[in-house]
Write a protein that holds these residues in place. Structure first.
Motif, short mmCIF file in Angstrom:
data_model
loop_
_atom_site.label_atom_id
_atom_site.label_comp_id
_atom_site.label_asym_id
_atom_site.label_seq_id
_atom_site.Cartn_x
_atom_site.Cartn_y
_atom_site.Cartn_z
N VAL A 78 -41.39 38.24 -56.41
CA VAL A 78 -40.40 37.79 -57.64
C VAL A 78 -39.41 37.64 -56.93
CG1 VAL A 78 -40.15 37.23 -60.19
CG2 VAL A 78 -43.00 37.87 -59.61
N GLY A 79 -38.43 36.89 -56.89
CA GLY A 79 -36.88 37.33 -56.85
C GLY A 79 -36.57 35.45 -56.21
N TYR A 80 -35.14 35.20 -56.51
CA TYR A 80 -34.56 35.04 -56.43
C TYR A 80 -34.00 34.07 -54.99
CZ TYR A 80 -32.38 35.53 -60.69
OH TYR A 80 -32.36 35.96 -62.51
N HIS A 102 -43.29 23.29 -57.77
CA HIS A 102 -43.46 24.64 -57.16
C HIS A 102 -43.78 24.99 -55.77
CE1 HIS A 102 -46.24 27.88 -56.17
NE2 HIS A 102 -46.74 27.79 -55.47
N ARG A 103 -43.10 25.54 -54.91
CA ARG A 103 -43.16 25.63 -53.46
C ARG A 103 -43.41 28.07 -53.11
NH1 ARG A 103 -37.88 23.29 -52.91
NH2 ARG A 103 -38.68 21.95 -54.94
N SER A 104 -44.06 27.70 -51.89
CA SER A 104 -44.17 29.09 -51.74
C SER A 104 -42.47 29.80 -51.35
CB SER A 104 -44.75 29.69 -50.29
OG SER A 104 -46.68 28.91 -51.04
N VAL A 105 -42.02 31.32 -51.51
CA VAL A 105 -41.02 31.48 -51.31
C VAL A 105 -41.31 32.88 -50.72
CG1 VAL A 105 -38.13 32.11 -51.62
CG2 VAL A 105 -39.77 30.28 -53.12
N ARG A 106 -40.35 32.89 -49.16
CA ARG A 106 -40.48 34.07 -48.58
C ARG A 106 -38.76 34.41 -47.72
NH1 ARG A 106 -44.57 30.03 -47.39
NH2 ARG A 106 -46.71 31.53 -47.48
N ALA A 107 -37.80 34.09 -47.93
CA ALA A 107 -36.67 34.61 -48.52
C ALA A 107 -36.15 35.00 -49.42
CB ALA A 107 -35.78 33.76 -47.18
N TYR A 108 -35.70 36.11 -49.42
CA TYR A 108 -34.93 35.99 -51.48
C TYR A 108 -33.78 37.14 -51.05
CZ TYR A 108 -39.61 35.38 -52.77
OH TYR A 108 -41.37 34.97 -53.63
N ARG A 109 -32.96 37.06 -51.89
CA ARG A 109 -31.51 37.21 -52.65
C ARG A 109 -32.15 38.55 -52.44
NH1 ARG A 109 -29.30 32.46 -55.84
NH2 ARG A 109 -29.00 34.69 -57.39
N PRO A 110 -31.15 39.70 -52.54
CA PRO A 110 -31.04 41.07 -52.54
C PRO A 110 -31.17 41.26 -54.54
CG PRO A 110 -29.00 40.65 -52.09
CD PRO A 110 -30.52 39.78 -51.76
N ILE A 118 -41.73 40.71 -48.79
CA ILE A 118 -41.97 41.66 -49.12
C ILE A 118 -41.25 42.75 -49.77
CG2 ILE A 118 -43.75 43.70 -50.03
CD1 ILE A 118 -46.13 41.27 -48.35
N GLU A 119 -40.09 42.90 -48.23
CA GLU A 119 -39.87 44.59 -48.39
C GLU A 119 -38.31 43.99 -48.96
OE1 GLU A 119 -38.87 46.72 -45.38
OE2 GLU A 119 -40.41 45.05 -44.09
N GLN A 120 -38.10 42.50 -48.81
CA GLN A 120 -37.07 41.19 -49.52
C GLN A 120 -36.81 41.42 -50.53
OE1 GLN A 120 -36.78 37.90 -47.35
NE2 GLN A 120 -35.76 38.63 -45.86
N CYS A 121 -38.12 41.42 -51.89
CA CYS A 121 -37.94 41.08 -53.37
C CYS A 121 -37.19 41.98 -53.91
CB CYS A 121 -39.18 39.97 -53.25
SG CYS A 121 -40.69 40.97 -53.16
N PRO A 122 -36.97 41.95 -55.47
CA PRO A 122 -36.83 42.97 -56.06
C PRO A 122 -37.25 43.22 -56.35
CG PRO A 122 -35.35 40.95 -56.69
CD PRO A 122 -36.22 40.26 -55.39
#
Length: 277
Positions: free
Chosen positions: A189-191, A38-46, A97-101
């Motif tokens: 939540v997202g990729y 587990h790791r925190s993800v702070r950058a997401y694909r759209p 927060i804006e990036q995640c789908p």
């Protein structure tokens, strides 16, 4: 059931989680291996999530333990870009927060109980007590963590957003919450964007957090020194502000301004209909 994972795989996973202070490698399987990654993800694909993903995550959440089967939580799925932008502003402009789908707001929900009270014409004397509110918060946390484990098993990344408590009244108005309902935290939540670093963050050694029979802190000072070194190295590798874990604690608990408005939480909860006794 212990899997056939080689000892080196266990050691590697434990090493990423604990740095140089490895506990003994005991029974092992794919679930445990996934939890340790587990790791925190702070950058997401759209990229959009597969159809039914949200419902699957909520099914996992609903399968978590809940005190006396009360299920005093709700979840609000947010996908609207404008709403996510407003939530990001409340959270100190956290762009992920804006990036995640998908953004899920997890609610300690006593409003449902009030509707039952009104419908059945029964006064719920136990409603306005701290214990009841704590149970609702714990239920929400347990449900959310089940959803996180499910999301990660599907190859998705997540990160909790405690900053929803910076301004619970504004969040409640934005999401249309009734009285006696409050968002205790959010979840992105997202990729994960593969271009962004998301290394497993070392945790305190087990000798600090695991006590046998009685609480004891005899070795804590030495553990903290070693952990400070681990976290300093982690920060350097991930281009974060160079600091020790001890300094992070000082920064978080020292000045009241570090609470970002959460020092007013009791009075805000009262305005949201929670009479905590």
């Amino acid at each position: 059931m212990d899997s056939l994972a080689p000892p080196s795989a266990k050691t590697d996973s434990l090493g990423r989680r604990y740095g140089g202070t490895l506990p003994a490698a005991g029974p092992w399987n794919e679930v445990i291996a996934s939890l340790l990654e587990h790791r925190s993800v702070r950058a997401y694909r759209p990229d959009a999530l597969p159809t039914g993903t949200l419902e699957t995550l909520i099914a996992a959440a609903s399968s978590a333990a809940t005190s006396s089967n009360m299920q005093w939580w709700s979840a609000i799925a947010v996908t609207d870009a404008a709403v996510k932008k407003e939530l990001a502003s409340i959270a100190g402009n956290q762009k992920h927060i804006e990036q995640c789908p998908l953004f899920i707001a997890w609610v300690a929900d006593m409003a449902r109980n009030q509707r039952i009270s009104d419908a059945e014409k029964v006064t719920f004397e136990a409603m306005p007590w701290v214990e009841t509110f704590m149970v609702a918060c714990i239920d929400a946390a347990l449900a959310a963590q089940n959803a996180v484990v499910a999301a990660e098993s599907l190859g998705l990344g997540t990160v909790y957003i405690g900053a929803m408590r910076n301004d619970p009244a504004r969040v409640a108005a934005l999401l249309g919450l009734p009285q006696q309902a409050v968002v205790v935290f959010g979840l992105c939540v997202g990729y994960a964007d593969p271009a962004a670093k998301a290394e497993v963050k070392p945790r305190l050694p087990q000798s600090t957090v695991l006590h046998h029979g009685r609480y004891g802190a005899a070795g804590e000072a030495a553990d903290r020194t070693a952990y400070d070194a681990e976290m300093s190295a982690f920060s350097a590798r991930n281009e974060m502000a160079a600091t020790t874990w001890t300094q992070r604690v000082i920064n978080r608990l020292g000045p009241i301004k570090s609470m970002n408005g959460r020092e007013r939480l009791r009075s805000v909860l009262a305005k949201l209909g929670f009479e905590l006794r």
